[in-house]
Design a protein around this motif. Structure first.
Motif, short mmCIF file in Angstrom:
data_model
loop_
_atom_site.label_atom_id
_atom_site.label_comp_id
_atom_site.label_asym_id
_atom_site.label_seq_id
_atom_site.Cartn_x
_atom_site.Cartn_y
_atom_site.Cartn_z
N THR A 61 -15.93 -4.52 -31.91
CA THR A 61 -15.00 -5.65 -31.85
C THR A 61 -14.15 -5.61 -30.58
O THR A 61 -14.04 -6.61 -29.86
CB THR A 61 -14.08 -5.66 -33.07
N ALA A 63 -14.72 -3.95 -27.79
CA ALA A 63 -15.57 -4.13 -26.61
C ALA A 63 -15.89 -5.60 -26.43
O ALA A 63 -15.89 -6.10 -25.31
CB ALA A 63 -16.86 -3.33 -26.79
N LEU A 64 -16.16 -6.29 -27.54
CA LEU A 64 -16.45 -7.71 -27.47
C LEU A 64 -15.23 -8.48 -27.02
O LEU A 64 -15.30 -9.37 -26.18
CB LEU A 64 -16.91 -8.23 -28.83
N ALA A 65 -14.06 -8.07 -27.59
CA ALA A 65 -12.83 -8.79 -27.28
C ALA A 65 -12.53 -8.70 -25.80
O ALA A 65 -12.10 -9.68 -25.19
CB ALA A 65 -11.67 -8.20 -28.09
N PHE A 66 -12.78 -7.53 -25.24
CA PHE A 66 -12.45 -7.37 -23.83
C PHE A 66 -13.67 -7.39 -22.94
O PHE A 66 -13.60 -7.06 -21.77
CB PHE A 66 -11.65 -6.06 -23.63
N GLY A 67 -14.87 -7.78 -23.56
CA GLY A 67 -16.10 -7.91 -22.78
C GLY A 67 -16.51 -6.60 -22.13
O GLY A 67 -17.12 -6.59 -21.07
N ASP A 94 -21.45 -16.43 -27.57
CA ASP A 94 -22.36 -17.39 -26.95
C ASP A 94 -23.82 -17.00 -27.17
O ASP A 94 -24.73 -17.66 -26.70
CB ASP A 94 -22.11 -17.47 -25.44
N GLU A 137 -11.84 -13.84 -37.21
CA GLU A 137 -12.54 -14.67 -36.24
C GLU A 137 -13.86 -14.00 -35.88
O GLU A 137 -13.91 -12.80 -35.68
CB GLU A 137 -11.70 -14.79 -34.95
N ALA B 14 -18.77 -8.93 -15.91
CA ALA B 14 -18.69 -9.22 -17.34
C ALA B 14 -17.30 -9.71 -17.69
O ALA B 14 -17.15 -10.68 -18.43
CB ALA B 14 -19.07 -7.98 -18.13
N LEU B 15 -16.33 -9.08 -17.15
CA LEU B 15 -14.95 -9.43 -17.48
C LEU B 15 -14.62 -10.82 -16.98
O LEU B 15 -13.97 -11.60 -17.66
CB LEU B 15 -13.98 -8.41 -16.89
N TRP B 18 -16.19 -13.27 -19.23
CA TRP B 18 -15.48 -13.24 -20.49
C TRP B 18 -14.23 -14.08 -20.39
O TRP B 18 -13.97 -14.94 -21.22
CB TRP B 18 -15.14 -11.78 -20.85
N PHE B 46 -6.20 -11.54 -22.42
CA PHE B 46 -5.93 -10.12 -22.69
C PHE B 46 -4.72 -9.95 -23.56
O PHE B 46 -4.71 -9.17 -24.51
CB PHE B 46 -5.76 -9.36 -21.36
N ASN B 49 -5.61 -10.72 -27.06
CA ASN B 49 -6.45 -9.68 -27.63
C ASN B 49 -5.67 -8.38 -27.88
O ASN B 49 -5.95 -7.67 -28.86
CB ASN B 49 -7.66 -9.40 -26.75
N LYS B 52 -4.10 -8.22 -31.14
CA LYS B 52 -4.98 -7.97 -32.28
C LYS B 52 -5.19 -6.49 -32.57
O LYS B 52 -5.58 -6.10 -33.65
CB LYS B 52 -6.35 -8.59 -32.02
N PHE B 53 -4.98 -5.67 -31.55
CA PHE B 53 -5.23 -4.23 -31.71
C PHE B 53 -3.95 -3.42 -31.83
O PHE B 53 -3.97 -2.21 -31.75
CB PHE B 53 -6.09 -3.71 -30.56
N ARG B 177 -9.58 1.72 -30.82
CA ARG B 177 -10.62 0.94 -30.14
C ARG B 177 -10.09 0.37 -28.83
O ARG B 177 -10.81 0.30 -27.85
CB ARG B 177 -11.08 -0.19 -31.06
N LEU B 181 -10.79 1.49 -24.63
CA LEU B 181 -11.18 0.57 -23.56
C LEU B 181 -10.31 0.72 -22.30
O LEU B 181 -10.66 0.23 -21.24
CB LEU B 181 -11.07 -0.89 -24.06
#
Lengths: 620, 193
Positions: A61, A63-67, A94, A137, B14-15, B18, B46, B49, B52-53, B177, B181
């Protein structure tokens, strides 16, 4: 296949059945276990994959959230610990893969899009797809795919093991059942063997060995009981057959004898038929006879055929009425006494057939001698109430009837035929007499067809009276064939008869109407010409004489030579008014013609006396 | 670390992508343009997000649906992007309220401290001591100055460092998590997966 199985021995069938049953049960059990194994394995795998997907999802989750692909990759790398998992991937919202995991050596490829969440199993393997949710979500999708290679390997192992077990069990079962089935099949085989022996030898006294009290034992007992019953019935049948054979033999013998009798009867009937045919022919022959001598000849000729082995004679009552005389005889032993008195014969006296079979019988006819044999038969020949004579038979021994009863019937047949024959003969003789009588009473001469002398006399008498009454003339021609004796001498009586017939034909042609031509006797003819004067008569006589001279008579296609006649002419009233006078005058004139050299016509000399008598009633 | 080299080169792309997706991109900005607007759209995402954590102590909210206060202290670099990004969204069932201020407010839950406040950063941290407020900054040395999450931008590439310790001190719990990151934590934990 089924046919072959049905024909196979029970021993073999039992063995095969046992082995097959064992194999079948084991296979079914193995199948059930295998199915259970597969289902369980799949369920476990699915559960495992679900858990793994859940863990991966949760750990992805952030990793997905922050790509962050590298973190996601780290998370997925943990899948390498599970050897069955060959693919894993995390997709963003996507549907693009953020990170993926491919187990070493795996040939599968990560799908470009994750597809719908859910669990799927295909040939490629088992796939679990789960959405990744963060704080309610959805942030992405996790995809995990495990190969079913392990399941296949397991199934292979399981199958191999099952086969081994089944085969082993079948072998063991075969070996065991080969020993055990004997307990069941042996009594049946014994029974079958006994049945075969009974069938092939037809020996119903054999019995099967009784066993236990099970179904086979009961079957053996019933079989033995059945054999007992069959033995009893077979015995009965044989007895019936023997009696039947005897009956058939006796019936056949009866039939044969009946057939023989029938054959004899048929022969006899045929013989009778032949006799009747002969009798009929004989009757016709007899009716055709023109003289008693012919009748006797016919009988003499026919009798040996009708009565073979017998002898006999025809004996006729002489005209005198006091003497019997044998006219014809036949056979080897005809009656010996040929002349005897009518009273000596019983048959003749009584007018009935008389059969005597005993030589010493007092009823034996007196005209018989001892040489005539023991069996004699006399039949009177009766016709129109007259006893003409007798037929005598000396019967020989029976020729056609070999047996006593046949002799009696043979005898009666012979007497019947003899009676019929007597009747035929009598009738023939009577007919001949009648014919003779008729001939004597006839007005026509049988040879020439002209009127006969008797008719002439009657007719001339009548015509003379009529001529006198009507005062008309009447002439008489007396015609005689010249040298007729020569014809007879040269050509026989037939030749003479032929001449007479030719002449009479000519006479009939020449004189017609009121003129009457008659045969006066022998070769003499008389023609009465009514209302003919002496001149007229002379002229016509001359015409005739000339015509006769031209006549060429033939006998058997040979000309008989020249025929001539001499004619004497007499007239009423010149030469008399009575038939006798006229005939006598004509006769005298004929003699003169003969004396004058024959083949000529002479007129009688006038008798003055006669003329005067004629003219008296008033001719003038 | 040398082994990870290549992976790091992939990450910025990727970022960027995103960020492009997450922030409802404003007009006139295309992907791949290293504009400021893009950078801040990513940074706005960011912020959301991070929320959320992070676990705030229950005392931070008066109720279960009390809005989460996202505050911007000093000169606002986001413009309307932050409002656009956070509009209509919620964290753990709480709606988000964006406020802008010149003085730190202890009622905030997440406080973005603009680079304009770089000079008084220690003072601000001192002022917020004891308050359960997640502080996010984009100055180099923000964590060293007592901040909790430090956004690092290298053109389009946005990363962050985190100080779980500072957060713990403020009574906040940072999800492992999220920590995993963080760029600085990656360096620290090295090969840990």
């Amino acid at each position: 296949m089924t046919r072959w199985f049905e024909d196979a021995s029970i021993r073999w069938k039992l063995t095969v059945l046992m082995a097959a049953t064992t194999a079948m049960v084991l296979t079914l059990a193995a199948l059930a276990m295998g199915t259970y194994e597969v289902v369980t394995f799949k369920r476990a795998l699915e559960q495992k994959l679900t858990v793994v997907a859940e863990i991966v999802g949760r750990n992805s989750t952030a990793a997905l959230a922050f790509g962050d692909a590298s973190v996601a990759r780290d998370v997925l790398a943990a899948l390498g610990a599970e050897p069955s998992i060959e693919l894993g991937a995390v997709y963003d919202n996507d549907g693009k893969p953020l990170a993926s995991f491919v187990a070493a050596g795996a040939e599968a490829v990560i799908p470009r899009t994750p597809g719908e969440p859910g669990n799927r199993t295909s040939a490629a393997g088992m796939t679990v797809i789960r959405p990744i949710v963060l704080d309610g979500e959805r942030v992405g999708t996790v995809f995990v795919q495990a190969t079913l290679g392990e399941l296949r390997a397991r199934m292979l192992l399981f199958g191999g093991l099952t086969l081994l077990v089944v085969f082993t069990c079948a072998v063991v079962g075969l070996v065991l059942s080969a020993g055990l089935q004997g307990r069941i099949s042996q009594p049946i085989l014994d029974l079958a063997n006994t049945a075969r022996l009974v069938t092939s030898d037809r020996n119903f006294s054999l019995r099967a060995t009784p066993g236990g009290r099970d179904e086979v034992g009961v079957l053996v007992q019933d079989f033995n009981r059945m054999l007992t019953e069959i033995e009893r019935q077979d015995h009965q049948l044989r007895q019936q057959q023997e009696s039947l054979t005897e009956e058939v033999a006796s019936r056949t013998a009866e039939l044969v004898s009946a057939n023989e009798r029938l054959t004899v009867s048929v022969k006899r009937v045929e013989h009778y038929a032949e006799q009747i045919a002969q009798l009929t022919a004989l009757g016709q022959l007899l009716q055709s006879c023109v003289s008693p001598d012919e009748v006797f000849g016919v009988i003499q000729d026919a009798m040996p055929g009708l009565f073979p082995g017998d002898s006999g004679s025809v004996t006729i009552l002489k005209a005198s009425g006091n003497l019997m005389e044998t006219m014809a005889a036949w056979g080897t032993n005809p009656p010996h006494q040929r002349v005897f008195a009518p009273d000596e014969c019983w048959a003749f006296r009584r007018g009935r057939p008389h059969l005597v079979t005993d030589a010493s019988s007092p009823l034996r006819c007196a005209h018989l001698t001892p040489e005539d044999g023991p069996t004699t038969f006399c039949v009177p020949m009766m016709a129109q109430g007259d006893n003409v004579g007798i037929l005598q038979f000396n019967f020989g021994s029976a020729v056609h009837g070999e047996q006593a009863d046949a002799t009696a019937s043979e005898q009666s047949t012979r007497t019947r035929i003899a009676s019929a024959l007597a009747e035929h003969t009598a009738l023939a003789l009577a007919n001949l007499r009648l014919r003779e009588a008729l001939r004597s009473q006839s007005i026509v001469d049988s040879l020439t067809g002209l009127f006969n002398r008797r008719y002439l006399e009657n007719m001339l008498e009548r015509e003379c009276r009529r001529a006198v009454r009507s005062k008309r003339p009447l002439s008489v021609l007396m015609i005689d064939v010249d040298h007729f004796k020569q014809f007879n001498d040269t050509w026989g009586h037939d030749g003479g008869d032929a001449v007479l017939r030719e002449l009479s034909t000519l006479l009939r042609a020449h004189f017609r109407g009121d003129d009457i031509a008659c045969r006066y006797g022998g070769e003499e003819f008389v023609v009465v010409l009514t209302e003919a004067s002496i001149e007229n008569a002379f002229a016509r006589a001359e015409d005739l004489r000339k015509e006769v001279h031209r006549l060429v008579a033939e006998h058997r296609r040979q000309p008989l030579g020249s025929v001539t006649v001499s004619v004497g002419v007499a007239c009423l009233p010149e030469h008399g008014v009575s038939p006798e006078d006229l005939i006598a005058a004509a006769d005298r004139a004929l003699y003169r013609a003969k004396d004058a050299g024959r083949n000529r016509t002479e007129t009688a000399s006038v008798s003055a006396h006669a003329l005067a008598r004629f003219s008296d009633p008033g001719l003038a | 670390m040398t082994a990870r080299g290549p992976q790091w080169r992939v990450l910025p792309v990727a970022l960027v992508l995103w960020g492009t997706v997450l922030g409802a991109a404003g007009p006139g900005t295309g992907p791949g343009e290293g504009t400021r607007a893009d950078e801040y759209r990513v940074k706005a995402a960011f912020l959301f997000n991070f929320a959320k954590f992070i676990e705030w102590p229950s005392s931070s909210f008066s109720g279960t649906t009390t809005p989460l206060q996202v505050c911007v202290l000093g000169v606002d670099p986001f413009g309307s992007t932050l409002d656009d990004t956070l509009r209509g969204r919620a964290v753990a069932g709480r709606p988000i309220q964006v406020r802008r201020m010149t003085e730190p407010d202890r009622s905030c839950h997440l406080l973005f401290i603009s680079t304009s406040e770089r000079k008084r950063l220690p003072l601000i941290t001192e002022q917020l001591r004891g308050a359960s407020i997640l502080t996010v900054g984009e100055d180099d040395g923000f964590i060293a100055a007592g901040g909790m999450i430090e956004l690092i931008s290298d053109g389009d590439n946005v990363q962050f460092n985190v100080s779980p310790l500072a957060a713990e001190r403020a009574g906040l719990h940072v999800s492992a998590r999220l920590v995993s990151l963080a760029a600085n934590q990656r360096h620290a934990s090295g090969g840990r997966r």
